[in-house]
Design an enzyme around this catalytic site. Structure first.
Site, PDB file in Angstrom:
ATOM      1  N   SER A 150       0.866  -1.181   0.000  1.00 49.28           N
ATOM      2  CA  SER A 150       0.000   0.000   0.000  1.00 49.28           C
ATOM      3  C   SER A 150       0.903   1.232   0.000  1.00 49.28           C
ATOM      4  O   SER A 150       1.716   1.414   0.902  1.00 49.28           O
ATOM      5  CB  SER A 150      -0.878  -0.038   1.257  1.00 49.28           C
ATOM      6  OG  SER A 150      -1.656   1.126   1.361  1.00 49.28           O
ATOM      7  N   LEU A 161      -2.441   2.187  -4.601  1.00 48.61           N
ATOM      8  CA  LEU A 161      -2.171   3.618  -4.423  1.00 48.61           C
ATOM      9  C   LEU A 161      -3.274   4.245  -3.599  1.00 48.61           C
ATOM     10  O   LEU A 161      -4.462   4.046  -3.884  1.00 48.61           O
ATOM     11  CB  LEU A 161      -2.136   4.330  -5.777  1.00 48.61           C
ATOM     12  CG  LEU A 161      -1.041   3.943  -6.767  1.00 48.61           C
ATOM     13  CD1 LEU A 161      -1.130   4.854  -7.987  1.00 48.61           C
ATOM     14  CD2 LEU A 161       0.338   4.043  -6.109  1.00 48.61           C
ATOM     15  N   LYS A 162      -2.881   5.027  -2.608  1.00 47.89           N
ATOM     16  CA  LYS A 162      -3.853   5.831  -1.873  1.00 47.89           C
ATOM     17  C   LYS A 162      -4.215   7.011  -2.780  1.00 47.89           C
ATOM     18  O   LYS A 162      -3.309   7.638  -3.364  1.00 47.89           O
ATOM     19  CB  LYS A 162      -3.227   6.336  -0.573  1.00 47.89           C
ATOM     20  CG  LYS A 162      -2.960   5.223   0.439  1.00 47.89           C
ATOM     21  CD  LYS A 162      -4.266   4.642   0.972  1.00 47.89           C
ATOM     22  CE  LYS A 162      -4.034   3.706   2.130  1.00 47.89           C
ATOM     23  NZ  LYS A 162      -5.289   3.137   2.656  1.00 47.89           N
ATOM     24  N   ASN A 207     -10.194   5.632   0.894  1.00 49.54           N
ATOM     25  CA  ASN A 207     -10.505   5.883   2.309  1.00 49.54           C
ATOM     26  C   ASN A 207     -11.597   6.944   2.483  1.00 49.54           C
ATOM     27  O   ASN A 207     -11.427   7.916   3.220  1.00 49.54           O
ATOM     28  CB  ASN A 207      -9.236   6.274   3.090  1.00 49.54           C
ATOM     29  CG  ASN A 207      -8.287   5.111   3.283  1.00 49.54           C
ATOM     30  OD1 ASN A 207      -7.186   5.105   2.726  1.00 49.54           O
ATOM     31  ND2 ASN A 207      -8.686   4.100   4.041  1.00 49.54           N
ATOM     32  N   ASP A 211     -14.006  -1.561   2.392  1.00 48.56           N
ATOM     33  CA  ASP A 211     -13.122  -1.789   3.546  1.00 48.56           C
ATOM     34  C   ASP A 211     -13.868  -1.286   4.784  1.00 48.56           C
ATOM     35  O   ASP A 211     -14.559  -2.062   5.459  1.00 48.56           O
ATOM     36  CB  ASP A 211     -11.791  -1.057   3.307  1.00 48.56           C
ATOM     37  CG  ASP A 211     -10.846  -1.028   4.503  1.00 48.56           C
ATOM     38  OD1 ASP A 211     -11.195  -1.580   5.555  1.00 48.56           O
ATOM     39  OD2 ASP A 211      -9.743  -0.440   4.402  1.00 48.56           O
TER      40      ASP A 211
END
Ligand code: OSB
Ligand code: MG
Length: 370
Positions: free
Chosen positions: A135, A162-163, A191, A239
């Site tokens: 990550s 990739l964030k 996120n 998630d």
């Protein structure tokens, strides 16, 4: 089984590089370790809660408090029926799944060490090594990002995550797709940084043939993810939203998630994670093992979980040196993009208690019966 004492160790470990997500930058891992002393022996568990309530509502100080005030007294009150009895005993407390998961993991470690059984065999692992992804945090610029990704590619990681966040998405994804080539496994994790207003923008990610997009919208908005999933080709993977097997099943049936990220801490424990894996396997939904920048204690358990048959995508189960210069257990070393599933009893790793002492941020909190 009788729990004599529960010790909470709060330690700080510097990260080898800052880790930036859509909810902030982390330069060190402040982590709570749980050490249980029982009549059959000792066990260790790791709590995945962050120092701040940004990924979920749980955070280290709250975990300490809920364990001290509610969870530990319930476990210390009398004999318990082993690790399988922990979740039912703690059900009277709403939520606080990461706190509960850490306690259950420590008790399971003690129990399985006494029985001479590894986490992997107890869970039903069918592999002796697992495929690893990595990550990658948000970078200051594209060239720094590409340097970091290239390092991981050279080390042998099998998949890059990739964030992303608004303002850091199409450009970095295009650059990394270019670096990896058409065959490289690539996925993104938002996120919760987007909203339904961003559907047309997120559709542009389809051009990069990603394995999946992880949690674009806030955790409660499962229906919004179903809308997105119908509008884009990239598979949607939840998630933060998936806090139990029943939520996973609902989200799958609504078409909100066609792949599931499983993290034991988020769902209240490894035993619930194993049940969730079973529910997904039955429904033909692929799963992969998420990560929370674990030390070797949590990593050992994650690797055992990721060895179950439904974990068909590489996990965020990176080697110890991706996070820390030194680990609290023997380090996990990448071998051709894989990590070995520990075979020893319990987690199969040994906690370096001297380091736990050296890295302590305060005196351990010792909770005992009576
Ligand atoms: O969303 O998967 C996430 C780390 C902290 C909180 C949330 C997440 C993560 C990661 C790190 O992506 C994965 C890892 O442990 O390598
Ligand atoms: Mg995630």
């Amino acid at each position: 089984m009788r729990i004599h004492a529960i010790e909470l160790h709060r330690i700080g470990m510097p990260l080898v590089r800052p880790f930036e997500t859509s909810f902030g930058v982390q330069t060190s891992r402040e982590v709570l370790l749980v050490h249980v002393r029982t009549d059959v022996g000792d066990g260790w568990g790791e709590c995945v809660a962050g120092v701040d309530p940004f990924y979920s509502s749980e955070y280290v100080s709250a975990v300490e408090d809920v364990i001290r005030s509610y969870l530990a007294p319930a476990l210390l009150a009398g004999p318990i029926g082993g690790a399988a009895a922990v979740a039912p005993l703690l059900r009277f407390v709403v939520g606080h799944r990461m706190a509960k998961a850490a306690l259950e993991a420590a008790i399971l470690d003690a129990q399985l060490r006494a029985d001479g059984v590894s986490f992997g065999s107890h869970f039903g692992a069918t592999r002796d090594r697992v495929d690893c992804g990595v990550s990658v945090g948000i970078s200051p610029n594209i060239s720094t990002l590409l340097d970091e990704v290239q390092t991981y590619v050279d080390q042998g990681y099998k998949r890059i995550k990739l964030k992303i966040k608004p303002g850091w998405d199409l450009e970095p994804v295009a650059a990394v797709r270019d670096l990896l080539g058409a065959g490289g496994l690539l996925q993104v994790d938002a996120n919760t940084a987007y909203t339904l207003d961003d559907v047309a923008h997120l559709r542009e990610l389809d051009a990069f043939h990603l394995l999946l997009i992880e949690q674009p919208f806030v955790e409660e908005d499962i229906g919004a993810h179903a809308v997105l999933a119908r509008a884009i080709e990239t598979p949607v993977c939840l998630d933060e939203s998936i806090v139990s097997t029943s939520v996973a099943v609902d989200a799958i049936e609504q078409g909100a998630t066609s792949i599931v990220n499983i993290k034991a801490g988020r769902v209240g424990g490894y035993l619930e994670a194993v049940r969730m894996h079973g529910a997904c396997l039955t429904r033909g939904i692929p799963v992969w093992c998420g990560g929370m920048l674990e030390t070797g204690i949590g990593r050992a358990a994650n690797v055992a979980l990721a060895a179950l048959p439904g974990f068909t995508l590489p996990g965020d189960t990176s080697a110890s040196d991706r996070y820390f210069a030194e680990d609290v257990t023997e380090p996990f070393l990448l071998d051709e993009g894989t990590l070995p599933v520990p075979t020893g009893p319990g987690t199969g790793v040994t906690v370096r208690t001297g380091l736990v002492r050296d890295w302590a941020l305060r005196e351990p909190l010792v909770l005992s019966a009576g």
